[in-house]
Write a protein that holds these residues in place. Structure first.
Motif, PDB file in Angstrom:
ATOM      1  N   GLU A 154    -102.788  45.172  41.345  1.00  0.00           N
ATOM      2  CA  GLU A 154    -101.648  44.256  41.450  1.00  0.00           C
ATOM      3  C   GLU A 154    -101.694  43.221  40.338  1.00  0.00           C
ATOM      4  OE1 GLU A 154    -101.416  44.609  46.340  1.00  0.00           O
ATOM      5  OE2 GLU A 154    -102.250  42.819  45.380  1.00  0.00           O
ATOM      6  N   LEU A 157    -100.633  44.826  36.965  1.00  0.00           N
ATOM      7  CA  LEU A 157     -99.189  45.013  36.853  1.00  0.00           C
ATOM      8  C   LEU A 157     -98.487  43.688  36.563  1.00  0.00           C
ATOM      9  CD1 LEU A 157     -96.772  47.276  38.576  1.00  0.00           C
ATOM     10  CD2 LEU A 157     -96.395  44.852  39.000  1.00  0.00           C
ATOM     11  N   PHE A 158     -98.812  42.649  37.332  1.00  0.00           N
ATOM     12  CA  PHE A 158     -98.164  41.355  37.121  1.00  0.00           C
ATOM     13  C   PHE A 158     -98.508  40.801  35.741  1.00  0.00           C
ATOM     14  CE2 PHE A 158     -97.939  36.666  37.789  1.00  0.00           C
ATOM     15  CZ  PHE A 158     -96.572  36.592  38.000  1.00  0.00           C
ATOM     16  N   LEU A 161     -96.482  42.590  32.991  1.00  0.00           N
ATOM     17  CA  LEU A 161     -95.085  42.154  32.971  1.00  0.00           C
ATOM     18  C   LEU A 161     -94.955  40.727  32.437  1.00  0.00           C
ATOM     19  CD1 LEU A 161     -93.839  43.655  36.357  1.00  0.00           C
ATOM     20  CD2 LEU A 161     -93.178  44.389  34.059  1.00  0.00           C
ATOM     21  N   LYS A 171     -91.237  52.516  33.988  1.00  0.00           N
ATOM     22  CA  LYS A 171     -92.292  52.934  34.915  1.00  0.00           C
ATOM     23  C   LYS A 171     -93.376  53.718  34.184  1.00  0.00           C
ATOM     24  CE  LYS A 171     -89.764  54.855  38.202  1.00  0.00           C
ATOM     25  NZ  LYS A 171     -89.476  55.524  39.504  1.00  0.00           N
ATOM     26  N   GLU A 191     -93.711  52.224  41.945  1.00  0.00           N
ATOM     27  CA  GLU A 191     -92.766  51.628  42.895  1.00  0.00           C
ATOM     28  C   GLU A 191     -93.511  50.989  44.061  1.00  0.00           C
ATOM     29  OE1 GLU A 191     -89.894  54.472  44.127  1.00  0.00           O
ATOM     30  OE2 GLU A 191     -89.224  54.936  42.090  1.00  0.00           O
ATOM     31  N   VAL A 194     -95.270  47.772  42.771  1.00  0.00           N
ATOM     32  CA  VAL A 194     -94.304  46.682  42.603  1.00  0.00           C
ATOM     33  C   VAL A 194     -93.916  46.109  43.964  1.00  0.00           C
ATOM     34  CG1 VAL A 194     -91.935  46.135  41.917  1.00  0.00           C
ATOM     35  CG2 VAL A 194     -93.386  47.489  40.395  1.00  0.00           C
ATOM     36  N   ARG A 195     -93.730  46.978  44.941  1.00  0.00           N
ATOM     37  CA  ARG A 195     -93.362  46.524  46.286  1.00  0.00           C
ATOM     38  C   ARG A 195     -94.455  45.634  46.875  1.00  0.00           C
ATOM     39  NH1 ARG A 195     -91.605  50.993  47.802  1.00  0.00           N
ATOM     40  NH2 ARG A 195     -93.508  51.875  48.699  1.00  0.00           N
ATOM     41  N   ARG A 198     -94.362  42.221  45.143  1.00  0.00           N
ATOM     42  CA  ARG A 198     -93.221  41.439  45.628  1.00  0.00           C
ATOM     43  C   ARG A 198     -93.487  40.856  47.012  1.00  0.00           C
ATOM     44  NH1 ARG A 198     -88.505  45.666  43.705  1.00  0.00           N
ATOM     45  NH2 ARG A 198     -87.918  44.602  41.753  1.00  0.00           N
ATOM     46  N   ILE A 206     -89.947  39.871  40.260  1.00  0.00           N
ATOM     47  CA  ILE A 206     -89.823  41.070  39.422  1.00  0.00           C
ATOM     48  C   ILE A 206     -88.454  41.687  39.668  1.00  0.00           C
ATOM     49  CG2 ILE A 206     -90.754  43.354  38.888  1.00  0.00           C
ATOM     50  CD1 ILE A 206     -93.458  42.381  39.944  1.00  0.00           C
ATOM     51  N   THR A 208     -85.569  44.623  39.182  1.00  0.00           N
ATOM     52  CA  THR A 208     -85.426  46.056  38.920  1.00  0.00           C
ATOM     53  C   THR A 208     -84.225  46.280  38.019  1.00  0.00           C
ATOM     54  OG1 THR A 208     -86.384  46.674  41.057  1.00  0.00           O
ATOM     55  CG2 THR A 208     -85.044  48.328  39.936  1.00  0.00           C
ATOM     56  N   TYR A 214     -88.619  47.598  34.998  1.00  0.00           N
ATOM     57  CA  TYR A 214     -88.797  46.308  35.666  1.00  0.00           C
ATOM     58  C   TYR A 214     -88.860  45.181  34.637  1.00  0.00           C
ATOM     59  CZ  TYR A 214     -89.970  49.328  39.587  1.00  0.00           C
ATOM     60  OH  TYR A 214     -89.929  50.297  40.561  1.00  0.00           O
TER      61      TYR A 214
END
Length: 223
Positions: A154, A157-158, A161, A171, A191, A194-195, A198, A206, A208, A214
């Motif tokens: 996690e 990913l953050f 971004l 993706k 996906e 990202v969920r 969030r 984030i 979409t 993203y």
């Protein structure tokens, strides 16, 4: 963040890769100048660690080829202790920083994080996005000063971004830069990831971009 290590001494390359993986990066190794030049020119990396003392196709030649081909990826060069003329040549060829051998792994990670911040338009180790702060030294995320518990995936990913804020990230790019090559994942892995982020940070953090990927918005005044 995906890092290419171009180093012909396998033991050193493996040690660096292990340290980078533990520091939250995704690393890949090339053991020759030819292979490193090819991978660096055909695949996407966030930064490259390049040993200048490679046999056959040396690191300086590899770097010059990348820059001549328009590759602007940040490059940290590794040089022999006291070889100042090689360091000067490296900077003139387009290197972003250097580290003499032997080196401490802590300094390597610190210098790598610094060139990644500079390439994303930040200079301090803490990057703010709205009420959130990404601390690249601690590998932690804060919301209004309060720590948010993220898993390593996690956080990756953050962080990716945030470093590419203002850009829509596909993706496929997230798959390549967040997961290690040997990590099992499905078509819906990003996906799901990202969920989960969030759920912890809020749905609006984030965005979409349907059909594209993203996005974390670039705030006014940020470069």
């Amino acid at each position: 963040m995906r890092i290419l290590i171009v180093e012909d001494e396998q033991a050193i390359a493996q040690d660096v890769a292990s340290v980078l993986d533990a520091a939250g990066f995704v690393s890949e190794i090339s053991l020759s100048g030819e292979d490193g030049w090819y991978k660096g020119g055909t695949e996407e990396f966030d930064a490259i660690i390049l040993d200048l003392g490679l046999p056959k196709l040396d690191g300086l030649s590899v770097l010059k080829r990348w820059r001549a081909e328009g590759q602007n990826v940040p490059v940290l060069i590794l040089t022999a202790q006291g070889n100042w003329d090689q360091r000067v040549e490296g900077f003139e060829a387009g290197a972003d920083d250097y580290l003499p051998k032997p080196f401490r792994m802590e300094e390597l990670v610190a210098r790598l994080r610094a060139i990644l911040r500079r390439s994303s338009g930040a200079s301090a180790p803490k990057i703010s996005v709205g009420s959130f702060t990404l601390d690249t030294n601690q590998m932690r995320v804060f919301n209004n000063g309060q720590p948010i518990q993220l898993t390593p995936l996690e956080y990756r990913l953050f962080s990716f971004l945030v470093h590419h804020r203002g850009q829509t990230v596909s993706k496929q790019m997230l798959n390549d830069h967040v997961y290690a090559l040997n990590h099992e994942r499905s078509d819906n892995s990003i996906e799901a990831l990202v969920r989960r982020v969030r759920q912890k940070l809020g749905r609006d953090v984030i965005e979409t971009q349907r059909g594209f990927g993203y996005l974390i918005e670039q705030e006014d005044g940020q470069g």
